[in-house]
Write a protein that holds these residues in place. Structure first.
Motif, PDB file in Angstrom:
ATOM      1  N   LEU A   1      22.594  12.176 -22.586  1.00 44.04           N
ATOM      2  CA  LEU A   1      23.827  12.532 -21.893  1.00 44.04           C
ATOM      3  C   LEU A   1      24.615  13.533 -22.734  1.00 44.04           C
ATOM      4  O   LEU A   1      25.007  13.231 -23.863  1.00 44.04           O
ATOM      5  N   ALA A   2      24.809  14.733 -22.196  1.00 43.01           N
ATOM      6  CA  ALA A   2      25.580  15.767 -22.889  1.00 43.01           C
ATOM      7  C   ALA A   2      26.960  15.857 -22.263  1.00 43.01           C
ATOM      8  O   ALA A   2      27.110  15.735 -21.041  1.00 43.01           O
ATOM      9  N   PHE A   3      27.975  16.086 -23.107  1.00 46.89           N
ATOM     10  CA  PHE A   3      29.346  16.136 -22.618  1.00 46.89           C
ATOM     11  C   PHE A   3      30.027  17.435 -23.031  1.00 46.89           C
ATOM     12  O   PHE A   3      29.826  17.933 -24.139  1.00 46.89           O
ATOM     13  N   THR A   4      30.828  17.975 -22.137  1.00 51.76           N
ATOM     14  CA  THR A   4      31.739  19.060 -22.454  1.00 51.76           C
ATOM     15  C   THR A   4      32.916  18.955 -21.503  1.00 51.76           C
ATOM     16  O   THR A   4      33.026  17.992 -20.739  1.00 51.76           O
ATOM     17  N   ASP A   5      33.825  19.937 -21.544  1.00 52.07           N
ATOM     18  CA  ASP A   5      35.034  19.894 -20.717  1.00 52.07           C
ATOM     19  C   ASP A   5      35.159  21.142 -19.861  1.00 52.07           C
ATOM     20  O   ASP A   5      34.501  22.159 -20.113  1.00 52.07           O
ATOM     21  N   ALA A   6      36.045  21.087 -18.881  1.00 53.33           N
ATOM     22  CA  ALA A   6      36.187  22.183 -17.934  1.00 53.33           C
ATOM     23  C   ALA A   6      36.668  23.469 -18.594  1.00 53.33           C
ATOM     24  O   ALA A   6      36.308  24.576 -18.164  1.00 53.33           O
ATOM     25  N   ASP A   7      37.493  23.361 -19.636  1.00 54.11           N
ATOM     26  CA  ASP A   7      38.018  24.560 -20.283  1.00 54.11           C
ATOM     27  C   ASP A   7      37.128  25.060 -21.414  1.00 54.11           C
ATOM     28  O   ASP A   7      37.561  25.858 -22.248  1.00 54.11           O
ATOM     29  N   CYS A   8      35.888  24.597 -21.444  1.00 54.57           N
ATOM     30  CA  CYS A   8      34.920  25.035 -22.450  1.00 54.57           C
ATOM     31  C   CYS A   8      33.926  26.024 -21.844  1.00 54.57           C
ATOM     32  O   CYS A   8      33.690  26.023 -20.640  1.00 54.57           O
ATOM     33  N   ARG A   9      33.316  26.843 -22.707  1.00 59.55           N
ATOM     34  CA  ARG A   9      32.333  27.828 -22.271  1.00 59.55           C
ATOM     35  C   ARG A   9      31.066  27.676 -23.127  1.00 59.55           C
ATOM     36  O   ARG A   9      30.978  28.244 -24.212  1.00 59.55           O
ATOM     37  N   PRO A  10      30.101  26.897 -22.645  1.00 63.20           N
ATOM     38  CA  PRO A  10      28.859  26.711 -23.414  1.00 63.20           C
ATOM     39  C   PRO A  10      28.062  28.010 -23.516  1.00 63.20           C
ATOM     40  O   PRO A  10      27.906  28.721 -22.520  1.00 63.20           O
ATOM     41  N   GLN A  11      27.576  28.304 -24.709  1.00 62.92           N
ATOM     42  CA  GLN A  11      26.682  29.445 -24.862  1.00 62.92           C
ATOM     43  C   GLN A  11      25.357  29.128 -24.178  1.00 62.92           C
ATOM     44  O   GLN A  11      25.021  27.966 -23.946  1.00 62.92           O
ATOM     45  N   SER A  12      24.582  30.163 -23.872  1.00 64.31           N
ATOM     46  CA  SER A  12      23.397  29.994 -23.025  1.00 64.31           C
ATOM     47  C   SER A  12      22.355  29.048 -23.631  1.00 64.31           C
ATOM     48  O   SER A  12      21.615  28.396 -22.903  1.00 64.31           O
ATOM     49  N   ASN A  13      22.291  28.972 -24.960  1.00 64.34           N
ATOM     50  CA  ASN A  13      21.304  28.088 -25.594  1.00 64.34           C
ATOM     51  C   ASN A  13      21.902  26.752 -26.026  1.00 64.34           C
ATOM     52  O   ASN A  13      21.309  26.020 -26.826  1.00 64.34           O
ATOM     53  N   TRP A  14      23.071  26.422 -25.488  1.00 62.14           N
ATOM     54  CA  TRP A  14      23.784  25.198 -25.882  1.00 62.14           C
ATOM     55  C   TRP A  14      22.928  23.946 -25.715  1.00 62.14           C
ATOM     56  O   TRP A  14      22.694  23.198 -26.677  1.00 62.14           O
ATOM     57  N   LEU A  15      22.437  23.709 -24.518  1.00 62.65           N
ATOM     58  CA  LEU A  15      21.660  22.487 -24.276  1.00 62.65           C
ATOM     59  C   LEU A  15      20.369  22.475 -25.085  1.00 62.65           C
ATOM     60  O   LEU A  15      19.970  21.440 -25.623  1.00 62.65           O
ATOM     61  N   ARG A  16      19.708  23.612 -25.151  1.00 65.43           N
ATOM     62  CA  ARG A  16      18.446  23.679 -25.882  1.00 65.43           C
ATOM     63  C   ARG A  16      18.624  23.229 -27.332  1.00 65.43           C
ATOM     64  O   ARG A  16      17.815  22.482 -27.878  1.00 65.43           O
ATOM     65  N   GLU A  17      19.719  23.680 -27.960  1.00 64.11           N
ATOM     66  CA  GLU A  17      19.972  23.324 -29.351  1.00 64.11           C
ATOM     67  C   GLU A  17      20.517  21.898 -29.488  1.00 64.11           C
ATOM     68  O   GLU A  17      20.212  21.205 -30.459  1.00 64.11           O
ATOM     69  N   LEU A  18      21.295  21.478 -28.500  1.00 59.10           N
ATOM     70  CA  LEU A  18      21.942  20.164 -28.597  1.00 59.10           C
ATOM     71  C   LEU A  18      20.940  19.019 -28.523  1.00 59.10           C
ATOM     72  O   LEU A  18      21.144  17.964 -29.138  1.00 59.10           O
ATOM     73  N   VAL A  19      19.844  19.197 -27.782  1.00 58.60           N
ATOM     74  CA  VAL A  19      18.899  18.082 -27.617  1.00 58.60           C
ATOM     75  C   VAL A  19      17.846  18.019 -28.727  1.00 58.60           C
ATOM     76  O   VAL A  19      17.170  16.996 -28.871  1.00 58.60           O
ATOM     77  N   LYS A  20      17.713  19.072 -29.505  1.00 55.70           N
ATOM     78  CA  LYS A  20      16.653  19.099 -30.523  1.00 55.70           C
ATOM     79  C   LYS A  20      16.666  17.897 -31.466  1.00 55.70           C
ATOM     80  O   LYS A  20      15.613  17.301 -31.737  1.00 55.70           O
ATOM     81  N   PRO A  21      17.831  17.490 -32.004  1.00 58.02           N
ATOM     82  CA  PRO A  21      17.831  16.357 -32.937  1.00 58.02           C
ATOM     83  C   PRO A  21      17.371  15.043 -32.320  1.00 58.02           C
ATOM     84  O   PRO A  21      17.027  14.104 -33.045  1.00 58.02           O
TER      85      PRO A  21
END
Length: 321
Positions: free
Chosen positions: A102-122
């Motif tokens: 489960l990944a979390f962010t907020d409405a006023d945030c702007r994830p970079q294009s590789n955000w999810l790819r990097e976030l799940v690696k660990p």
């Protein structure tokens, strides 16, 4: 994408949970960022939870879900109208989520294009229960935005070094669903401090480990005027008090009148002349001239928040998955 990346992706589908309150101005850019994620979209579901908004959020989300479906993107519009709290909205998303990451962010945030790819690696490490990404500033023109950028106010690296226990902000964090099963969900009636609370409960009440993913980057807009700046730091003070009551964390020390007078005197007598010369020589910025008074304004607002708040009894409640 190489074979190793493909294997990693196939084994880790992700549910992205985003609470939204009156987000009509932020949603178009946020949704665009989600559509641009390099993580395979067939392995992601986006759960956008309207937390009883009074603007056009519901309408925008309904239309966005339809358009996303046409593009092969799994974006769902959910509604949490019972409890006015971003943590209650996140809990609804967690319950509705189909995947174990489960990944979390907020409405006023702007994830970079590789955000999810990097976030799940660990999460390749089966002992990892929490992954904390990094937060940087969106470009801003006001002095306060420049101040916040220079101070790296939103950076997660400071939270990862917290003296009590490491944690990450829910603006950029991922948590294994089993960790929520083990210790419970977010406290639904808590209004601030829930990110630290859930991270600390998971680490102290289970064997799950916290890892950082500094390349999983989200940009966040800083406060641009003193009203919202003070409100932000006042909320930090409330969080200090709530976490003190929940976990016994030490409260922030108040500055004495003597200390405030000393810092202002030092600013006028020493810092202004020194930084003015540096500014003329191109070795300093306008922020360096007003750094100290802004520091003190933020510190005072945080102190007031800490002194004026008390944890509501309801906020102690923990919902179970």
């Amino acid at each position: 994408m190489n074979n190793q990346q493909l294997t990693i992706h196939k084994s880790m589908p992700v549910s992205v949970v985003i609470p939204i309150y009156n987000g009509e101005n932020d949603l178009p850019e946020l949704i665009e960022c989600l559509e641009q994620q390099t993580y395979p979209q067939e392995l992601v579901e986006y759960l956008l939870v309207d937390n009883n908004s009074s603007d056009r959020t519901a309408e925008i989300l309904t239309n966005a879900a339809k358009k996303a479906q046409e593009k092969g993107i799994n974006l769902k519009h959910l509604t949490e109208a019972t409890i006015q709290s971003s943590y209650a909205a996140r809990n609804l998303g967690i319950r509705q989520a189909n995947y174990n990451i489960l990944a979390f962010t907020d409405a006023d945030c702007r994830p970079q294009s590789n955000w999810l790819r990097e976030l799940v690696k660990p999460f390749q490490d089966s002992q990892t229960g929490i992954v904390v990404g990094e937060i940087i500033a969106l470009t801003g023109n006001s002095l306060l935005e420049q101040y916040a950028d220079k101070k790296e106010l939103m950076s997660q690296k400071f939270l990862l070094e917290h003296s009590f226990c490491a944690y990450g902000q829910t603006a950029n964090i991922a948590i294994r669903k089993q960790a929520f099963r083990d210790v419970g969900l977010f406290r639904p009636h808590l209004t601030t401090g829930g990110d630290a609370d859930i991270c600390w409960r998971i680490q102290r009440e289970s064997d799950w480990q916290l890892k950082s993913a500094p390349e999983a980057i989200i940009s966040h807009r800083h406060r641009s005027n003193f009203k919202t700046f003070r409100s932000q730091f006042h909320r930090y003070g409330c969080s200090n008090e709530y976490l003190h009551e929940l976990h016994g964390v030490a409260l922030m020390r108040e500055l004495t009148t003597k200390e405030i007078f000393y810092r202002l005197s030092r600013w006028i007598i020493k810092e202004i002349p020194k930084n003015s010369l540096k500014l003329v020589l191109g070795k300093a910025s306008a922020i360096d001239l007003i750094n100290t008074p802004i520091d003190l304004i933020g510190f005072h607002a945080r102190t007031q928040g800490q002194k004026s708040s008390k944890l509501p009894e309801k906020a102690k409640q923990i919902e179970r998955l």
